[in-house]
Scaffold this motif. Sequence first.
Motif, PDB file in Angstrom:
ATOM      1  N   TYR A   1     101.100  30.283 -28.728  1.00  0.00           N
ATOM      2  CA  TYR A   1     100.880  30.289 -27.082  1.00  0.00           C
ATOM      3  C   TYR A   1      99.545  29.850 -26.837  1.00  0.00           C
ATOM      4  O   TYR A   1      99.233  29.001 -26.008  1.00  0.00           O
ATOM      5  CB  TYR A   1     100.985  31.794 -26.876  1.00  0.00           C
ATOM      6  N   HIS A   2      98.327  30.234 -27.423  1.00  0.00           N
ATOM      7  CA  HIS A   2      97.002  29.942 -27.083  1.00  0.00           C
ATOM      8  C   HIS A   2      96.950  28.357 -27.546  1.00  0.00           C
ATOM      9  O   HIS A   2      95.854  27.847 -26.826  1.00  0.00           O
ATOM     10  CB  HIS A   2      96.212  30.759 -27.806  1.00  0.00           C
ATOM     11  N   ARG A   3      97.461  27.996 -28.675  1.00  0.00           N
ATOM     12  CA  ARG A   3      97.005  26.550 -29.059  1.00  0.00           C
ATOM     13  C   ARG A   3      97.731  25.483 -27.783  1.00  0.00           C
ATOM     14  O   ARG A   3      96.917  24.651 -27.890  1.00  0.00           O
ATOM     15  CB  ARG A   3      98.057  26.331 -30.336  1.00  0.00           C
ATOM     16  N   LYS A   4      98.856  25.950 -27.318  1.00  0.00           N
ATOM     17  CA  LYS A   4      99.160  25.118 -26.054  1.00  0.00           C
ATOM     18  C   LYS A   4      98.049  24.916 -25.077  1.00  0.00           C
ATOM     19  O   LYS A   4      98.333  24.019 -24.212  1.00  0.00           O
ATOM     20  CB  LYS A   4     100.542  25.835 -25.594  1.00  0.00           C
TER      21      LYS A   4
ATOM     22  N   LEU B   1      89.261  24.615 -35.623  1.00  0.00           N
ATOM     23  CA  LEU B   1      90.637  25.141 -35.119  1.00  0.00           C
ATOM     24  C   LEU B   1      91.416  25.392 -36.232  1.00  0.00           C
ATOM     25  O   LEU B   1      92.220  26.472 -36.062  1.00  0.00           O
ATOM     26  CB  LEU B   1      91.377  23.827 -34.364  1.00  0.00           C
ATOM     27  N   SER B   2      91.520  24.628 -37.399  1.00  0.00           N
ATOM     28  CA  SER B   2      92.198  25.017 -38.517  1.00  0.00           C
ATOM     29  C   SER B   2      91.953  26.532 -39.092  1.00  0.00           C
ATOM     30  O   SER B   2      92.765  27.324 -39.457  1.00  0.00           O
ATOM     31  CB  SER B   2      92.298  23.998 -39.463  1.00  0.00           C
ATOM     32  N   VAL B   3      90.581  26.773 -39.213  1.00  0.00           N
ATOM     33  CA  VAL B   3      90.140  27.892 -39.551  1.00  0.00           C
ATOM     34  C   VAL B   3      90.583  29.006 -38.804  1.00  0.00           C
ATOM     35  O   VAL B   3      91.068  30.187 -39.122  1.00  0.00           O
ATOM     36  CB  VAL B   3      88.755  28.092 -39.776  1.00  0.00           C
ATOM     37  N   GLY B   4      90.219  28.988 -37.451  1.00  0.00           N
ATOM     38  CA  GLY B   4      90.655  30.134 -36.500  1.00  0.00           C
ATOM     39  C   GLY B   4      92.258  30.172 -36.246  1.00  0.00           C
ATOM     40  O   GLY B   4      92.563  31.362 -36.191  1.00  0.00           O
ATOM     41  N   GLN B   5      93.030  29.155 -36.454  1.00  0.00           N
ATOM     42  CA  GLN B   5      94.444  29.480 -36.410  1.00  0.00           C
ATOM     43  C   GLN B   5      94.997  30.194 -37.671  1.00  0.00           C
ATOM     44  O   GLN B   5      95.726  31.042 -37.649  1.00  0.00           O
ATOM     45  CB  GLN B   5      95.133  27.919 -36.280  1.00  0.00           C
ATOM     46  N   ALA B   6      94.549  29.534 -38.881  1.00  0.00           N
ATOM     47  CA  ALA B   6      94.697  30.328 -40.135  1.00  0.00           C
ATOM     48  C   ALA B   6      94.410  31.865 -40.052  1.00  0.00           C
ATOM     49  O   ALA B   6      95.078  32.624 -40.328  1.00  0.00           O
ATOM     50  CB  ALA B   6      94.092  29.559 -41.393  1.00  0.00           C
ATOM     51  N   LEU B   7      93.246  32.219 -39.617  1.00  0.00           N
ATOM     52  CA  LEU B   7      92.584  33.557 -39.530  1.00  0.00           C
ATOM     53  C   LEU B   7      93.648  34.368 -38.399  1.00  0.00           C
ATOM     54  O   LEU B   7      93.963  35.515 -38.578  1.00  0.00           O
ATOM     55  CB  LEU B   7      91.366  33.662 -39.113  1.00  0.00           C
TER      56      LEU B   7
ATOM     57  N   PRO C   1      91.655  38.005 -33.718  1.00  0.00           N
ATOM     58  CA  PRO C   1      92.608  37.984 -32.610  1.00  0.00           C
ATOM     59  C   PRO C   1      92.853  36.526 -32.221  1.00  0.00           C
ATOM     60  O   PRO C   1      92.191  35.602 -32.379  1.00  0.00           O
ATOM     61  CB  PRO C   1      91.435  38.377 -31.466  1.00  0.00           C
ATOM     62  N   ALA C   2      94.121  36.337 -31.669  1.00  0.00           N
ATOM     63  CA  ALA C   2      94.720  34.722 -31.589  1.00  0.00           C
ATOM     64  C   ALA C   2      93.870  34.322 -30.572  1.00  0.00           C
ATOM     65  O   ALA C   2      93.427  32.942 -30.613  1.00  0.00           O
ATOM     66  CB  ALA C   2      96.171  34.835 -31.368  1.00  0.00           C
ATOM     67  N   ALA C   3      93.474  34.673 -29.628  1.00  0.00           N
ATOM     68  CA  ALA C   3      92.675  34.197 -28.465  1.00  0.00           C
ATOM     69  C   ALA C   3      91.277  33.666 -29.099  1.00  0.00           C
ATOM     70  O   ALA C   3      90.885  32.235 -28.697  1.00  0.00           O
ATOM     71  CB  ALA C   3      92.411  35.031 -27.297  1.00  0.00           C
ATOM     72  N   LEU C   4      90.680  34.428 -29.668  1.00  0.00           N
ATOM     73  CA  LEU C   4      89.598  33.981 -30.387  1.00  0.00           C
ATOM     74  C   LEU C   4      89.666  33.059 -31.453  1.00  0.00           C
ATOM     75  O   LEU C   4      88.775  32.060 -31.327  1.00  0.00           O
ATOM     76  CB  LEU C   4      88.685  35.360 -30.926  1.00  0.00           C
ATOM     77  N   GLY C   5      90.608  33.071 -32.266  1.00  0.00           N
ATOM     78  CA  GLY C   5      90.650  32.056 -33.297  1.00  0.00           C
ATOM     79  C   GLY C   5      91.157  30.598 -32.851  1.00  0.00           C
ATOM     80  O   GLY C   5      90.567  29.572 -33.201  1.00  0.00           O
TER      81      GLY C   5
ATOM     82  N   VAL D   1      82.581  26.988 -29.188  1.00  0.00           N
ATOM     83  CA  VAL D   1      81.333  26.552 -29.788  1.00  0.00           C
ATOM     84  C   VAL D   1      80.790  25.398 -29.378  1.00  0.00           C
ATOM     85  O   VAL D   1      79.867  24.963 -29.084  1.00  0.00           O
ATOM     86  CB  VAL D   1      81.702  26.479 -31.379  1.00  0.00           C
ATOM     87  N   LEU D   2      81.792  24.266 -29.145  1.00  0.00           N
ATOM     88  CA  LEU D   2      81.623  22.913 -28.827  1.00  0.00           C
ATOM     89  C   LEU D   2      81.291  22.629 -27.411  1.00  0.00           C
ATOM     90  O   LEU D   2      80.350  22.011 -26.718  1.00  0.00           O
ATOM     91  CB  LEU D   2      82.631  21.968 -29.282  1.00  0.00           C
TER      92      LEU D   2
END
Length: 396
Positions: free
Chosen positions: A281-284, A328-334, A341-345, A352-353
Amino acid sequence: MGRILYRYTLREMMTPFLLGLGVFTFVLLLARLLRLIELVVNRGLPATQVLRLFSYLLPAFLEVTVPMAMLLAILVAFGRLSADSEITALRSAGVSLYQLTPGVATIVAASTLVTLLLATHARPWGNHAMRLALFEIARTRATAGIRPQVFNDEFDGLTIYTERVDNTTDRLVHLLIADQRDPNQQNTIFAAHGVLVSDPERHAVTLRLEDGVIYTRDASGRAEYRTEFESYAVSLDLEATLAGLSEEPEDPKELTLPALAARIESNRANGLPVTRELAEYHRKFAIPFACVVFGLLGLPLGVQPGRAVKSRGFTVSVVVIFVYYILLSVGQALAEQDRMPAALGLWLPNLVLGIAGLVIFHRAARERPVLPTLPTERLRRLLRRVAPQLAGGPAA
Protein backbone atom coordinates in the motif's frame (compact mmCIF):
# COMPACT_ATOMS: atom_id res chain seq x y z
CA MET A 1 10.98 35.82 -20.82
CA GLY A 2 9.29 33.35 -18.46
CA ARG A 3 7.45 31.56 -21.26
CA ILE A 4 10.53 31.36 -23.45
CA LEU A 5 12.60 29.98 -20.58
CA TYR A 6 9.86 27.48 -19.71
CA ARG A 7 9.59 26.12 -23.25
CA TYR A 8 13.35 26.07 -23.69
CA THR A 9 14.09 24.07 -20.51
CA LEU A 10 11.18 21.71 -21.13
CA ARG A 11 12.37 21.02 -24.66
CA GLU A 12 15.91 20.38 -23.38
CA MET A 13 14.59 17.71 -20.99
CA MET A 14 12.32 15.81 -23.38
CA THR A 15 14.99 14.12 -25.51
CA PRO A 16 17.12 12.76 -22.61
CA PHE A 17 13.91 11.69 -20.85
CA LEU A 18 12.76 9.57 -23.80
CA LEU A 19 16.24 8.15 -24.37
CA GLY A 20 16.69 7.41 -20.67
CA LEU A 21 13.29 5.76 -20.47
CA GLY A 22 14.14 3.48 -23.38
CA VAL A 23 17.62 2.60 -22.10
CA PHE A 24 16.63 1.97 -18.48
CA THR A 25 13.58 -0.08 -19.46
CA PHE A 26 15.57 -2.17 -21.93
CA VAL A 27 18.34 -2.87 -19.41
CA LEU A 28 15.90 -3.96 -16.70
CA LEU A 29 13.86 -6.03 -19.16
CA LEU A 30 16.85 -7.69 -20.79
CA ALA A 31 16.80 -10.86 -18.68
CA ARG A 32 13.05 -11.25 -19.16
CA LEU A 33 13.35 -10.58 -22.90
CA LEU A 34 15.86 -13.42 -23.25
CA ARG A 35 13.45 -15.74 -21.46
CA LEU A 36 10.56 -14.69 -23.72
CA ILE A 37 12.70 -15.18 -26.82
CA GLU A 38 13.55 -18.67 -25.57
CA LEU A 39 9.83 -19.45 -25.33
CA VAL A 40 9.48 -18.58 -29.02
CA VAL A 41 12.58 -20.40 -30.26
CA ASN A 42 12.66 -23.49 -28.04
CA ARG A 43 9.11 -23.90 -26.79
CA GLY A 44 7.12 -23.12 -29.92
CA LEU A 45 4.93 -20.43 -28.37
CA PRO A 46 3.48 -18.01 -30.94
CA ALA A 47 5.20 -14.65 -31.14
CA THR A 48 1.86 -12.88 -30.58
CA GLN A 49 1.41 -14.69 -27.29
CA VAL A 50 4.92 -13.75 -26.19
CA LEU A 51 4.24 -10.10 -27.08
CA ARG A 52 1.15 -10.29 -24.91
CA LEU A 53 3.27 -11.55 -22.00
CA PHE A 54 5.70 -8.70 -22.66
CA SER A 55 2.88 -6.17 -22.41
CA TYR A 56 1.96 -7.60 -19.01
CA LEU A 57 5.55 -7.19 -17.77
CA LEU A 58 5.98 -3.63 -19.01
CA PRO A 59 3.97 -1.69 -16.36
CA ALA A 60 6.01 -3.09 -13.47
CA PHE A 61 9.24 -1.91 -15.10
CA LEU A 62 7.88 1.46 -16.25
CA GLU A 63 6.85 2.20 -12.67
CA VAL A 64 10.56 2.13 -11.79
CA THR A 65 12.09 3.56 -14.96
CA VAL A 66 9.89 6.67 -15.34
CA PRO A 67 11.37 8.34 -12.20
CA MET A 68 14.85 7.21 -13.27
CA ALA A 69 14.46 8.72 -16.74
CA MET A 70 13.07 11.93 -15.29
CA LEU A 71 16.11 12.37 -13.01
CA LEU A 72 18.47 11.68 -15.92
CA ALA A 73 16.62 14.22 -18.10
CA ILE A 74 16.96 16.99 -15.50
CA LEU A 75 20.65 16.31 -14.87
CA VAL A 76 21.57 16.07 -18.54
CA ALA A 77 19.52 19.09 -19.64
CA PHE A 78 20.74 21.47 -16.96
CA GLY A 79 24.21 19.97 -17.10
CA ARG A 80 24.41 20.99 -20.75
CA LEU A 81 23.16 24.48 -19.95
CA SER A 82 25.75 24.79 -17.20
CA ALA A 83 28.60 23.36 -19.27
CA ASP A 84 27.81 25.80 -22.08
CA SER A 85 27.75 28.71 -19.58
CA GLU A 86 24.07 29.37 -20.29
CA ILE A 87 23.25 29.10 -16.59
CA THR A 88 25.94 31.70 -15.86
CA ALA A 89 24.47 34.00 -18.49
CA LEU A 90 20.96 33.58 -17.10
CA ARG A 91 22.10 34.34 -13.57
CA SER A 92 23.99 37.41 -14.72
CA ALA A 93 20.71 38.57 -16.31
CA GLY A 94 19.00 38.24 -12.95
CA VAL A 95 17.34 34.84 -13.45
CA SER A 96 17.28 32.90 -10.16
CA LEU A 97 17.13 29.15 -9.65
CA TYR A 98 13.45 29.45 -8.69
CA GLN A 99 12.67 30.90 -12.14
CA LEU A 100 14.10 27.75 -13.73
CA THR A 101 11.73 25.48 -11.81
CA PRO A 102 8.47 25.74 -13.88
CA GLY A 103 9.77 23.44 -16.63
CA VAL A 104 11.15 21.01 -14.04
CA ALA A 105 7.91 21.17 -12.06
CA THR A 106 5.96 20.24 -15.21
CA ILE A 107 7.99 17.13 -15.98
CA VAL A 108 8.01 16.18 -12.28
CA ALA A 109 4.20 16.51 -12.05
CA ALA A 110 3.67 14.52 -15.25
CA SER A 111 6.09 11.78 -14.17
CA THR A 112 4.48 11.59 -10.71
CA LEU A 113 0.99 11.23 -12.21
CA VAL A 114 2.08 8.58 -14.73
CA THR A 115 3.97 6.61 -12.08
CA LEU A 116 1.00 6.79 -9.71
CA LEU A 117 -1.33 5.40 -12.39
CA LEU A 118 1.18 2.65 -13.15
CA ALA A 119 1.52 1.75 -9.46
CA THR A 120 -2.18 1.77 -8.58
CA HIS A 121 -3.73 0.37 -11.78
CA ALA A 122 -1.37 -0.81 -14.52
CA ARG A 123 1.07 -2.88 -12.45
CA PRO A 124 -1.66 -4.81 -10.54
CA TRP A 125 -3.44 -5.47 -13.84
CA GLY A 126 -0.20 -6.64 -15.48
CA ASN A 127 0.77 -8.93 -12.58
CA HIS A 128 -2.68 -10.52 -12.46
CA ALA A 129 -2.92 -10.89 -16.23
CA MET A 130 0.57 -12.42 -16.36
CA ARG A 131 -0.34 -15.02 -13.74
CA LEU A 132 -3.51 -16.02 -15.58
CA ALA A 133 -1.68 -16.13 -18.92
CA LEU A 134 0.97 -18.44 -17.51
CA PHE A 135 -1.81 -20.56 -16.04
CA GLU A 136 -3.39 -20.85 -19.46
CA ILE A 137 -0.08 -21.66 -21.15
CA ALA A 138 0.66 -24.37 -18.60
CA ARG A 139 -2.79 -25.86 -19.12
CA THR A 140 -2.94 -25.86 -22.90
CA ARG A 141 0.70 -26.21 -23.87
CA ALA A 142 2.27 -28.49 -21.30
CA THR A 143 5.13 -29.23 -23.68
CA ALA A 144 6.34 -25.65 -23.14
CA GLY A 145 7.46 -26.83 -19.68
CA ILE A 146 9.13 -30.07 -20.82
CA ARG A 147 12.64 -29.53 -22.11
CA PRO A 148 14.38 -32.16 -24.26
CA GLN A 149 17.44 -34.00 -22.94
CA VAL A 150 16.71 -32.74 -19.42
CA PHE A 151 15.22 -34.63 -16.47
CA ASN A 152 11.98 -32.70 -15.91
CA ASP A 153 10.52 -33.03 -12.40
CA GLU A 154 7.87 -30.31 -12.49
CA PHE A 155 5.09 -32.87 -12.04
CA ASP A 156 4.67 -34.28 -8.56
CA GLY A 157 6.08 -37.81 -8.27
CA LEU A 158 7.16 -37.99 -11.91
CA THR A 159 10.49 -37.46 -13.63
CA ILE A 160 10.27 -37.26 -17.42
CA TYR A 161 13.13 -37.46 -19.90
CA THR A 162 12.70 -37.17 -23.66
CA GLU A 163 15.27 -36.97 -26.41
CA ARG A 164 13.25 -34.63 -28.61
CA VAL A 165 10.08 -32.53 -28.52
CA ASP A 166 8.12 -31.74 -31.67
CA ASN A 167 6.50 -28.44 -30.69
CA THR A 168 4.23 -28.37 -33.73
CA THR A 169 2.45 -31.64 -32.81
CA ASP A 170 3.21 -31.78 -29.04
CA ARG A 171 4.84 -35.17 -29.71
CA LEU A 172 7.65 -36.50 -27.50
CA VAL A 173 10.21 -38.94 -28.93
CA HIS A 174 12.04 -41.67 -26.94
CA LEU A 175 10.81 -41.21 -23.39
CA LEU A 176 12.01 -42.38 -20.00
CA ILE A 177 9.65 -41.87 -17.07
CA ALA A 178 10.29 -42.60 -13.38
CA ASP A 179 6.88 -42.89 -11.67
CA GLN A 180 7.07 -42.74 -7.86
CA ARG A 181 3.55 -41.54 -7.12
CA ASP A 182 2.53 -44.90 -5.59
CA PRO A 183 4.51 -45.55 -2.37
CA ASN A 184 3.93 -49.32 -2.73
CA GLN A 185 5.62 -49.64 -6.10
CA GLN A 186 7.99 -47.85 -8.46
CA ASN A 187 7.46 -47.85 -12.21
CA THR A 188 10.11 -47.15 -14.82
CA ILE A 189 8.59 -46.60 -18.24
CA PHE A 190 10.27 -46.60 -21.64
CA ALA A 191 8.28 -45.53 -24.70
CA ALA A 192 9.02 -44.79 -28.33
CA HIS A 193 6.56 -41.91 -28.60
CA GLY A 194 4.22 -39.88 -26.45
CA VAL A 195 1.56 -37.23 -26.98
CA LEU A 196 0.41 -34.68 -24.41
CA VAL A 197 -3.32 -34.02 -24.30
CA SER A 198 -4.52 -31.23 -21.98
CA ASP A 199 -7.72 -31.28 -19.95
CA PRO A 200 -8.48 -27.64 -18.95
CA GLU A 201 -11.45 -28.62 -16.77
CA ARG A 202 -9.43 -30.86 -14.42
CA HIS A 203 -6.19 -28.82 -14.64
CA ALA A 204 -4.52 -32.01 -15.83
CA VAL A 205 -2.61 -33.30 -18.82
CA THR A 206 -2.66 -36.88 -20.05
CA LEU A 207 0.54 -38.27 -21.52
CA ARG A 208 -0.42 -40.99 -23.99
CA LEU A 209 2.51 -43.32 -24.58
CA GLU A 210 2.98 -45.67 -27.54
CA ASP A 211 5.11 -48.80 -28.06
CA GLY A 212 6.83 -49.17 -24.72
CA VAL A 213 7.56 -51.26 -21.68
CA ILE A 214 7.00 -50.82 -17.92
CA TYR A 215 9.39 -52.18 -15.29
CA THR A 216 7.66 -52.40 -11.90
CA ARG A 217 9.33 -52.99 -8.53
CA ASP A 218 7.42 -53.33 -5.26
CA ALA A 219 8.33 -51.44 -2.09
CA SER A 220 10.31 -54.38 -0.64
CA GLY A 221 12.41 -54.68 -3.79
CA ARG A 222 11.86 -58.44 -3.97
CA ALA A 223 9.41 -58.59 -6.88
CA GLU A 224 9.89 -57.12 -10.35
CA TYR A 225 7.48 -57.13 -13.28
CA ARG A 226 7.85 -56.32 -16.96
CA THR A 227 4.85 -55.21 -18.98
CA GLU A 228 4.86 -54.36 -22.67
CA PHE A 229 2.20 -52.08 -24.11
CA GLU A 230 1.08 -50.54 -27.38
CA SER A 231 -0.74 -47.66 -25.69
CA TYR A 232 -0.55 -46.42 -22.10
CA ALA A 233 -1.85 -43.24 -20.42
CA VAL A 234 -0.09 -41.36 -17.64
CA SER A 235 -2.03 -38.60 -15.91
CA LEU A 236 0.03 -35.47 -15.20
CA ASP A 237 -1.67 -33.47 -12.46
CA LEU A 238 -1.08 -29.71 -12.81
CA GLU A 239 -2.43 -28.78 -9.40
CA ALA A 240 1.01 -28.94 -7.74
CA THR A 241 2.71 -27.26 -10.68
CA LEU A 242 0.13 -24.46 -10.68
CA ALA A 243 -0.10 -24.13 -6.90
CA GLY A 244 -1.33 -20.69 -5.98
CA LEU A 245 -2.52 -19.83 -9.48
CA SER A 246 -6.20 -19.53 -8.66
CA GLU A 247 -8.58 -17.34 -10.57
CA GLU A 248 -8.79 -14.77 -7.76
CA PRO A 249 -5.82 -12.52 -7.00
CA GLU A 250 -3.98 -13.46 -3.80
CA ASP A 251 -0.68 -11.58 -4.05
CA PRO A 252 -0.92 -7.96 -2.80
CA LYS A 253 1.03 -6.89 -5.91
CA GLU A 254 -2.00 -7.88 -8.02
CA LEU A 255 -4.49 -5.75 -6.09
CA THR A 256 -5.59 -2.26 -7.05
CA LEU A 257 -5.65 0.44 -4.40
CA PRO A 258 -9.33 -0.03 -3.36
CA ALA A 259 -8.96 -3.82 -3.30
CA LEU A 260 -5.76 -3.54 -1.26
CA ALA A 261 -7.44 -1.21 1.27
CA ALA A 262 -10.36 -3.65 1.54
CA ARG A 263 -7.94 -6.54 2.08
CA ILE A 264 -6.16 -4.66 4.88
CA GLU A 265 -9.45 -3.84 6.59
CA SER A 266 -10.70 -7.41 6.24
CA ASN A 267 -7.49 -8.94 7.58
CA ARG A 268 -7.46 -6.61 10.56
CA ALA A 269 -11.08 -7.44 11.34
CA ASN A 270 -10.28 -11.18 11.21
CA GLY A 271 -7.04 -10.88 13.15
CA LEU A 272 -4.88 -11.82 10.16
CA PRO A 273 -1.45 -10.27 9.44
CA VAL A 274 -1.39 -7.24 7.16
CA THR A 275 2.38 -6.70 6.92
CA ARG A 276 2.75 -7.42 3.20
CA GLU A 277 -0.44 -5.55 2.34
CA LEU A 278 0.67 -2.43 4.21
CA ALA A 279 4.10 -2.55 2.56
CA GLU A 280 2.51 -2.75 -0.89
CA TYR A 281 0.00 0.00 0.00
CA HIS A 282 2.73 2.47 0.95
CA ARG A 283 4.88 1.42 -2.01
CA LYS A 284 2.13 2.53 -4.41
CA PHE A 285 2.59 6.10 -3.15
CA ALA A 286 6.29 6.10 -2.20
CA ILE A 287 7.57 5.28 -5.72
CA PRO A 288 5.57 8.08 -7.43
CA PHE A 289 6.69 10.58 -4.77
CA ALA A 290 10.29 9.69 -5.69
CA CYS A 291 9.77 11.88 -8.77
CA VAL A 292 9.42 14.92 -6.49
CA VAL A 293 12.53 13.93 -4.54
CA PHE A 294 14.52 13.40 -7.74
CA GLY A 295 13.36 16.79 -8.98
CA LEU A 296 14.65 18.46 -5.80
CA LEU A 297 18.01 16.75 -6.24
CA GLY A 298 18.33 16.94 -10.02
CA LEU A 299 17.95 20.68 -10.57
CA PRO A 300 20.62 21.94 -8.10
CA LEU A 301 23.01 19.14 -9.05
CA GLY A 302 22.54 19.89 -12.74
CA VAL A 303 23.26 23.63 -12.53
CA GLN A 304 26.60 23.23 -10.78
CA PRO A 305 29.37 25.07 -12.66
CA GLY A 306 32.03 23.13 -14.54
CA ARG A 307 32.81 21.99 -18.03
CA ALA A 308 32.39 18.30 -17.17
CA VAL A 309 28.86 18.60 -15.73
CA LYS A 310 27.25 17.59 -19.04
CA SER A 311 29.15 14.32 -19.20
CA ARG A 312 28.66 13.37 -15.55
CA GLY A 313 24.87 13.65 -15.59
CA PHE A 314 24.44 9.93 -16.27
CA THR A 315 26.90 8.98 -13.51
CA VAL A 316 25.21 11.21 -10.94
CA SER A 317 21.77 9.86 -11.86
CA VAL A 318 22.96 6.27 -11.49
CA VAL A 319 24.46 7.03 -8.06
CA VAL A 320 21.27 8.74 -6.82
CA ILE A 321 19.09 5.95 -8.20
CA PHE A 322 21.33 3.30 -6.66
CA VAL A 323 21.19 4.95 -3.20
CA TYR A 324 17.42 5.39 -3.44
CA TYR A 325 16.62 1.81 -4.38
CA ILE A 326 19.08 0.36 -1.87
CA LEU A 327 17.28 2.30 0.87
CA LEU A 328 13.91 1.25 -0.59
CA SER A 329 14.89 -2.44 -0.72
CA VAL A 330 16.20 -2.40 2.84
CA GLY A 331 13.16 -0.53 4.14
CA GLN A 332 10.70 -2.79 2.32
CA ALA A 333 12.48 -5.95 3.54
CA LEU A 334 12.40 -4.72 7.15
CA ALA A 335 8.75 -3.72 6.79
CA GLU A 336 7.72 -7.11 5.35
CA GLN A 337 9.59 -8.84 8.19
CA ASP A 338 7.65 -6.67 10.66
CA ARG A 339 10.89 -5.24 12.04
CA MET A 340 9.94 -1.69 11.02
CA PRO A 341 6.62 0.10 10.48
CA ALA A 342 5.58 -0.16 6.85
CA ALA A 343 5.17 3.60 6.50
CA LEU A 344 8.69 4.28 7.78
CA GLY A 345 10.30 1.47 5.76
CA LEU A 346 8.77 2.44 2.42
CA TRP A 347 9.10 6.21 2.89
CA LEU A 348 12.65 6.04 4.29
CA PRO A 349 14.43 6.79 0.96
CA ASN A 350 12.07 9.69 0.23
CA LEU A 351 12.68 11.09 3.71
CA VAL A 352 16.49 10.82 3.53
CA LEU A 353 16.95 12.05 -0.03
CA GLY A 354 14.15 14.59 0.30
CA ILE A 355 15.89 16.33 3.20
CA ALA A 356 19.18 16.21 1.28
CA GLY A 357 17.40 17.66 -1.77
CA LEU A 358 15.93 20.57 0.21
CA VAL A 359 19.33 21.44 1.69
CA ILE A 360 21.07 21.22 -1.68
CA PHE A 361 18.33 23.21 -3.44
CA HIS A 362 18.50 25.96 -0.79
CA ARG A 363 22.28 26.25 -1.11
CA ALA A 364 22.14 26.28 -4.92
CA ALA A 365 19.41 28.95 -4.89
CA ARG A 366 21.71 31.18 -2.82
CA GLU A 367 24.50 30.45 -5.34
CA ARG A 368 26.55 28.64 -2.75
CA PRO A 369 28.40 25.35 -3.32
CA VAL A 370 26.13 22.34 -3.08
CA LEU A 371 28.47 20.69 -0.59
CA PRO A 372 29.53 22.88 2.34
CA THR A 373 33.18 23.89 2.32
CA LEU A 374 35.38 25.26 5.06
CA PRO A 375 36.48 28.91 4.82
CA THR A 376 40.00 29.29 3.49
CA GLU A 377 41.48 30.73 6.67
CA ARG A 378 39.93 28.08 8.90
CA LEU A 379 41.15 25.40 6.52
CA ARG A 380 44.70 26.77 6.67
CA ARG A 381 44.68 26.83 10.49
CA LEU A 382 43.33 23.27 10.56
CA LEU A 383 46.09 22.08 8.20
CA ARG A 384 48.77 23.80 10.32
CA ARG A 385 47.52 21.92 13.38
CA VAL A 386 47.11 18.55 11.69
CA ALA A 387 50.36 18.53 9.64
CA PRO A 388 52.78 18.19 12.63
CA GLN A 389 50.70 15.32 14.03
CA LEU A 390 50.86 13.51 10.73
CA ALA A 391 54.64 14.04 10.68
CA GLY A 392 54.99 12.67 14.23
CA GLY A 393 55.65 16.04 16.01
CA PRO A 394 53.62 17.92 18.62
CA ALA A 395 50.66 20.03 17.58
CA ALA A 396 51.15 23.80 17.52
